[in-house]
Scaffold this active site. Structure first.
Site, short mmCIF file in Angstrom:
data_model
loop_
_atom_site.label_atom_id
_atom_site.label_comp_id
_atom_site.label_asym_id
_atom_site.label_seq_id
_atom_site.Cartn_x
_atom_site.Cartn_y
_atom_site.Cartn_z
N THR A 52 0.87 -1.18 0.00
CA THR A 52 0.00 0.00 0.00
C THR A 52 0.91 1.23 0.00
O THR A 52 1.33 1.69 -1.05
CB THR A 52 -0.97 0.00 1.19
N LYS A 89 3.72 -6.99 4.18
CA LYS A 89 3.44 -5.62 3.77
C LYS A 89 3.16 -4.80 5.02
O LYS A 89 2.71 -5.31 6.04
CB LYS A 89 2.27 -5.53 2.79
N THR A 149 0.41 -8.37 13.09
CA THR A 149 0.48 -7.04 12.51
C THR A 149 0.57 -7.09 11.00
O THR A 149 1.14 -8.01 10.44
CB THR A 149 1.69 -6.26 13.06
N GLU A 161 6.16 4.58 7.50
CA GLU A 161 5.73 5.73 6.70
C GLU A 161 6.54 6.99 7.04
O GLU A 161 6.56 7.43 8.18
CB GLU A 161 4.24 5.99 6.91
N ASN A 214 -0.26 10.55 5.75
CA ASN A 214 -1.55 10.18 6.35
C ASN A 214 -2.59 11.29 6.28
O ASN A 214 -3.77 11.07 6.54
CB ASN A 214 -1.34 9.74 7.80
#
Length: 415
Positions: free
Chosen positions: A161, A187, A198, A284, A410
């Protein structure tokens, strides 16, 4: 124990073939006026039926694929043959979610000619958006047709993603005269703060092992790998780790704990710990991997609690982004960990490839060179060494720094 690293990811284990394709769940991207289609759905299949184990998110909001997979494994007595997974849409909090997840299993079963309960289904991506089934109906025959023993990368890229890199790892080891393999793909880049499991993690092995011991090994290793990982403090709704064992290495089946079981468990740890580290490094917006090693603990749970408390600290993560040796934030995080110990015996070092800086001795700060500390913290992999000096147990936890880019990613993730 030493294990030989090998290529192949989930296809490194004998008898597993995979495929991945673009079906239209992800919007195509444009680069220099060229339209790019990235894989958004994948499948992998064993040549024979597998003993299967899994762990799932403990979030009270669970994705429909979690519910369907659990039901399938209960019906099949922990057996599976195939896995189908999509990215970009989590199929969570939808009125027709279970119907769609069940339909995905039925599509695979019909195309492969197997029972529906032998299919594991997983989804990852945006929560609360209806999953279109039409693209998946068109994709399943293509996925089955393109199954290949060397297409692990096509599958690994399909589950990404916000990941910037695919994540695969596999090892080879021996049990008696049998050569065995364990391989996996994962992932995850954000919404990672595990509770039982997780992200999406898929593991295959050609080792012969009973379903009961496979579940025991998985649950034990999850505790000291994925459950010791935190990117942002958010436990996802779709987290799952699934392992399938088809026995095609033809070792003597592991049916009781003993030396073979311990070797298998050590190999499984090698794969899962390596994938955990990859997930942490690709957090991220991350610019640094944080690895906290707690030693000298009175028991394993204390070591885990303290190591994870440090990598979960937003203040400490921000300090590492700023390359600021603000060791007080380490002590603060140690102090609120849910564990019993004497803080007055604790030592802390900050370490990287550019050296080590001792910052705390016996729970008290000591003088150190800020210039050297800045050099040490300039690396992209930072190690936090904590010695409780109160026992012989240890644990490692993984995380990453907290950067401006995390907020940017985000801020518009859904749109």
């Amino acid at each position: 124990m030493s294990f030989k690293y090998i290529d192949g990811g989930i296809c490194a284990s004998k008898g597993f073939k995979a495929s991945g394709t673009y079906c239209g769940i992800k919007k195509p991207s444009t680069d220099n006026m060229n339209t790019k289609h990235k894989n958004d759905i994948c499948m992998y299949v064993s040549d024979t039926i597998c003993n299967t184990a899994a762990v799932y998110t403990q979030n009270k909001v669970k994705g429909a694929p979690i519910i369907v997979t659990k039901a399938n494994l209960e019906k099949s007595n922990n057996k599976a043959i195939a896995v189908i997974a999509n990215s970009k849409n989590a199929n969570t909090c939808n009125a027709d979610g279970i119907e769609k997840a069940d339909k995905m299993c039925q599509l695979v079963a019909d195309e492969l000619g197997i029972q529906k309960e032998y299919v594991v289904v997983a989804s990852t991506g945006v929560i609360g958006q209806v999953l279109p089934i039409e693209p998946i109906e068109k994709a399943v025959p293509i996925l089955v047709k393109e199954l290949d023993y060397n297409k692990n990368q096509e599958a690994a890229t399909a589950i990404m993603t916000t990941d910037t890199v695919k994540k695969e790892y596999a090892v080879e080891f021996k049990l008696g005269n049998a050569v065995c393999h364990i391989g996996g793909m994962a992932k995850g880049s954000g919404m990672i703060h595990p509770n039982m499991a997780t992200t999406l993690n898929f593991i295959t092995t050609d080792c012969a092992i009973s379903a009961k011991l496979l579940q025991k090994a998985l649950s034990e290793i999850v505790k000291v790998t994925y459950n010791c990982l935190s990117i942002d403090g958010d436990t996802s709704t779709n987290d799952m780790v699934c392992i399938m064992a088809n026995g095609l290495a033809y070792n003597n089946e592991i049916t009781e704990e003993g030396s073979d079981y311990e070797v298998f468990k050590a190999a499984l740890y090698e794969v899962m710990a390596s994938l955990t580290r990859m997930l942490a490094k690709d957090g991220e917006g991350a610019s640094k991997l944080l690895e906290c090693i707690c030693t000298g603990a009175p028991d394993k749970n204390t070591a885990i609690a303290i190591a994870k408390s440090v990598v979960c600290s937003s203040l400490f993560k921000a300090a590492m982004f700023g390359e600021d040796a603000n060791w007080g934030r380490v002590l603060c995080a140690i102090g609120y960990a849910d564990a019993d110990f004497d803080i007055n015996l604790v030592d802390v070092n900050l370490r990287s490839d550019k050296g080590t800086v001792e910052v705390c001795k016996n729970g008290t700060g000591i003088e150190f060179s800020e210039e050297k500390a800045s050099t040490v913290l300039s690396c992209d992999e930072i190690y936090i060494d904590i010695n409780l000096n109160q026992g012989n147990e240890n644990a490692t936890a993984w995380g990453c720094d907290l950067t401006y880019d995390y907020v940017k990613i985000n801020g518009d993730y859904r749109t």
